[in-house]
Design a protein around this motif. Structure first.
Motif, PDB file in Angstrom:
ATOM      1  N   ARG A   1     -90.361 -21.752  24.394  1.00 51.35           N
ATOM      2  CA  ARG A   1     -90.435 -21.001  25.699  1.00 51.35           C
ATOM      3  C   ARG A   1     -90.502 -21.638  27.039  1.00 51.35           C
ATOM      4  O   ARG A   1     -89.859 -21.499  28.003  1.00 51.35           O
ATOM      5  CB  ARG A   1     -91.416 -19.849  25.517  1.00 51.35           C
ATOM      6  N   ALA A   2     -91.375 -22.897  26.811  1.00 52.11           N
ATOM      7  CA  ALA A   2     -91.705 -23.639  28.058  1.00 52.11           C
ATOM      8  C   ALA A   2     -90.414 -24.212  28.343  1.00 52.11           C
ATOM      9  O   ALA A   2     -89.693 -24.510  29.784  1.00 52.11           O
ATOM     10  CB  ALA A   2     -92.614 -24.665  27.497  1.00 52.11           C
ATOM     11  N   ALA A   3     -89.509 -24.898  27.463  1.00 46.31           N
ATOM     12  CA  ALA A   3     -88.240 -25.649  27.736  1.00 46.31           C
ATOM     13  C   ALA A   3     -87.128 -24.319  28.451  1.00 46.31           C
ATOM     14  O   ALA A   3     -86.470 -24.936  29.338  1.00 46.31           O
ATOM     15  CB  ALA A   3     -87.641 -26.000  26.407  1.00 46.31           C
ATOM     16  N   SER A   4     -87.152 -22.998  27.802  1.00 43.76           N
ATOM     17  CA  SER A   4     -86.608 -22.324  28.553  1.00 43.76           C
ATOM     18  C   SER A   4     -86.806 -21.867  29.890  1.00 43.76           C
ATOM     19  O   SER A   4     -85.796 -21.856  30.789  1.00 43.76           O
ATOM     20  CB  SER A   4     -86.517 -20.938  27.612  1.00 43.76           C
ATOM     21  N   VAL A   5     -87.969 -21.884  29.961  1.00 46.26           N
ATOM     22  CA  VAL A   5     -88.407 -21.644  31.589  1.00 46.26           C
ATOM     23  C   VAL A   5     -87.958 -22.894  32.412  1.00 46.26           C
ATOM     24  O   VAL A   5     -87.709 -22.588  33.476  1.00 46.26           O
ATOM     25  CB  VAL A   5     -89.952 -21.335  31.814  1.00 46.26           C
ATOM     26  N   ARG A   6     -88.286 -24.042  32.100  1.00 49.20           N
ATOM     27  CA  ARG A   6     -87.691 -25.178  32.775  1.00 49.20           C
ATOM     28  C   ARG A   6     -86.405 -25.059  33.000  1.00 49.20           C
ATOM     29  O   ARG A   6     -85.904 -25.594  34.222  1.00 49.20           O
ATOM     30  CB  ARG A   6     -88.072 -26.541  31.928  1.00 49.20           C
TER      31      ARG A   6
ATOM     32  N   ALA B   1     -96.342 -28.326  37.212  1.00 48.53           N
ATOM     33  CA  ALA B   1     -96.752 -28.195  36.110  1.00 48.53           C
ATOM     34  C   ALA B   1     -95.919 -28.387  34.928  1.00 48.53           C
ATOM     35  O   ALA B   1     -96.269 -28.846  33.831  1.00 48.53           O
ATOM     36  CB  ALA B   1     -97.350 -26.671  35.998  1.00 48.53           C
ATOM     37  N   HIS B   2     -94.702 -28.087  35.167  1.00 53.28           N
ATOM     38  CA  HIS B   2     -93.658 -28.104  34.078  1.00 53.28           C
ATOM     39  C   HIS B   2     -93.326 -29.532  33.827  1.00 53.28           C
ATOM     40  O   HIS B   2     -92.714 -29.779  32.838  1.00 53.28           O
ATOM     41  CB  HIS B   2     -92.494 -27.304  34.515  1.00 53.28           C
ATOM     42  N   ARG B   3     -93.636 -30.423  34.818  1.00 53.87           N
ATOM     43  CA  ARG B   3     -92.953 -31.597  34.729  1.00 53.87           C
ATOM     44  C   ARG B   3     -93.923 -32.510  33.804  1.00 53.87           C
ATOM     45  O   ARG B   3     -93.391 -33.601  33.345  1.00 53.87           O
ATOM     46  CB  ARG B   3     -92.967 -32.441  36.326  1.00 53.87           C
ATOM     47  N   SER B   4     -94.960 -31.787  33.713  1.00 54.94           N
ATOM     48  CA  SER B   4     -95.889 -32.532  32.257  1.00 54.94           C
ATOM     49  C   SER B   4     -95.086 -32.524  31.018  1.00 54.94           C
ATOM     50  O   SER B   4     -95.404 -33.270  30.107  1.00 54.94           O
ATOM     51  CB  SER B   4     -97.084 -31.861  32.370  1.00 54.94           C
ATOM     52  N   GLY B   5     -94.149 -31.566  30.854  1.00 57.96           N
ATOM     53  CA  GLY B   5     -93.367 -31.402  29.545  1.00 57.96           C
ATOM     54  C   GLY B   5     -93.953 -30.740  28.448  1.00 57.96           C
ATOM     55  O   GLY B   5     -93.768 -30.676  27.311  1.00 57.96           O
ATOM     56  N   ARG B   6     -95.640 -30.313  28.777  1.00 56.14           N
ATOM     57  CA  ARG B   6     -96.357 -29.569  27.814  1.00 56.14           C
ATOM     58  C   ARG B   6     -95.803 -28.322  27.321  1.00 56.14           C
ATOM     59  O   ARG B   6     -94.945 -27.886  27.965  1.00 56.14           O
ATOM     60  CB  ARG B   6     -97.705 -29.444  28.446  1.00 56.14           C
ATOM     61  N   GLU B   7     -96.172 -27.913  26.299  1.00 50.82           N
ATOM     62  CA  GLU B   7     -95.914 -26.674  25.817  1.00 50.82           C
ATOM     63  C   GLU B   7     -97.080 -25.452  25.871  1.00 50.82           C
ATOM     64  O   GLU B   7     -98.230 -25.744  25.820  1.00 50.82           O
ATOM     65  CB  GLU B   7     -95.428 -26.528  24.239  1.00 50.82           C
ATOM     66  N   ALA B   8     -96.680 -24.324  26.246  1.00 52.56           N
ATOM     67  CA  ALA B   8     -97.772 -23.166  26.110  1.00 52.56           C
ATOM     68  C   ALA B   8     -97.174 -21.907  25.973  1.00 52.56           C
ATOM     69  O   ALA B   8     -95.892 -22.040  26.216  1.00 52.56           O
ATOM     70  CB  ALA B   8     -98.274 -23.326  27.734  1.00 52.56           C
ATOM     71  N   THR B   9     -97.941 -20.738  25.806  1.00 53.61           N
ATOM     72  CA  THR B   9     -97.484 -19.602  25.224  1.00 53.61           C
ATOM     73  C   THR B   9     -97.161 -18.774  26.603  1.00 53.61           C
ATOM     74  O   THR B   9     -96.400 -17.988  26.595  1.00 53.61           O
ATOM     75  CB  THR B   9     -98.302 -19.023  24.463  1.00 53.61           C
ATOM     76  N   ASP B  10     -97.802 -19.156  27.898  1.00 50.85           N
ATOM     77  CA  ASP B  10     -97.420 -18.636  29.064  1.00 50.85           C
ATOM     78  C   ASP B  10     -97.580 -19.733  30.115  1.00 50.85           C
ATOM     79  O   ASP B  10     -98.267 -21.042  30.030  1.00 50.85           O
ATOM     80  CB  ASP B  10     -98.265 -17.347  29.574  1.00 50.85           C
TER      81      ASP B  10
END
Length: 217
Positions: A78-83, A169-178
Motif C-alpha cells: 500500500r505504501a508503495a502504491s501511495v508513493r 514521510a514517504h521518503r523514508s521508504g517505510r511501510e505502514a497500514t496507513d
C-alpha cells in the motif's frame, strides 16, 4: 453519479485502488455497486474537495478513467502504491487527500472535514471511530494486557495531509497500514475528526452486500 462540493485549488486526491483483494477473492475495486464500479464512488466523493485526482490501480492494469486526471500503476504494498500516486501529484500541491477505493461510502462531508482540520500546526487529519469492544493484547493464545479503549480509535480514510509533510514521510521508504503512521513516525502532528460508521471497508464479498444495502437506503 456526481456529487456536490467545493473543490479547492491546491488540494489533490490520491484514490488507492491497487490492492490484490486476496481476501475478497477478486478485484473488489472493480465490482459493481448500484450500477457503478466501486472505485467510482470514491473518486466522485474525492472530487468534491480536490482540484486534481490521481487514481492508483494494480500495476498490471492498463486503463484510463475520465474522472481521474492521471492513472498510475501501484506497487507491491500500500505504501508503495501511495508513493506512486504522490509522484504524479504536482509539486505545487499544498494538500493531499489519500483515500482507499475500498471505502465507497465515504461521503463528501468526511472529505471536507479532514481538509478543514488542517489548521496551522497540524500536519495530518484522519477520521476515527470510538472503539466499543474490549481490546486485549495477546502473545500467542495468552492474554498479556487489556488496553484502555477510551484512548483508542478505529481509523478510516480519507486522510488529509500537508503535501510537504506527506512527501517527506514517504521518503523514508517505510511501510505502514496507513499514511498517518508514517507522518507520526516523522514527528508530524496528526489530529482526529469524527469518522462515519457507514464508511465500511470492503474486505469480504458479504461486505459488498451490506454496502449496497446502505447505499440504497
Amino acid at each position: 453519479m456526481g456529487v456536490p462540493g467545493t473543490r479547492r485549488a491546491g488540494v489533490w486526491a490520491i484514490v488507492v485502488a491497487a490492492g490484490s483483494s486476496s481476501r475478497f477473492g477478486r478485484l473488489k475495486q472493480f465490482e459493481s455497486l448500484a450500477g457503478h464500479p466501486v472505485l467510482d464512488w470514491s473518486i466522485d466523493a474525492a472530487r468534491s474537495v480536490a482540484a486534481g485526482l490521481v487514481l492508483v490501480v494494480p500495476g498490471q492494469a492498463r486503463m484510463q478513467d475520465r474522472r481521474a486526471d492521471t492513472v498510475v500503476g501501484g506497487g507491491s504494498s500500500r505504501a508503495a502504491s501511495v508513493r506512486a500516486g504522490l509522484d504524479a501529484v504536482p509539486d505545487d500541491a499544498e494538500v493531499v487527500v489519500v483515500h482507499d477505493a475500498a471505502r465507497p461510502l465515504a461521503g463528501t462531508e468526511l472529505f471536507q472535514a479532514v481538509v478543514r482540520a488542517l489548521v496551522p500546526g497540524v500536519d495530518a487529519a484522519i477520521p476515527g471511530l470510538p472503539v466499543t469492544e474490549t481490546i486485549k493484547e495477546v502473545a500467542g493464545d495468552r492474554v498479556v494486557g487489556t488496553l484502555d479503549r477510551s484512548r483508542l480509535v478505529a481509523v478510516q480514510t480519507p486522510q488529509a495531509f500537508r503535501a510537504v509533510g506527506l512527501r517527506a514521510a514517504h521518503r523514508s521508504g517505510r511501510e505502514a497500514t496507513d499514511d498517518a503512521a508514517l507522518v507520526e513516525a516523522a514527528g508530524g502532528t496528526v489530529v482526529v475528526v469524527p469518522g462515519d460508521p457507514r464508511n465500511i471497508k470492503l474486505t469480504e464479498p458479504s461486505d459488498l452486500v451490506v454496502v449496497d444495502a446502505l447505499l440504497r437506503s
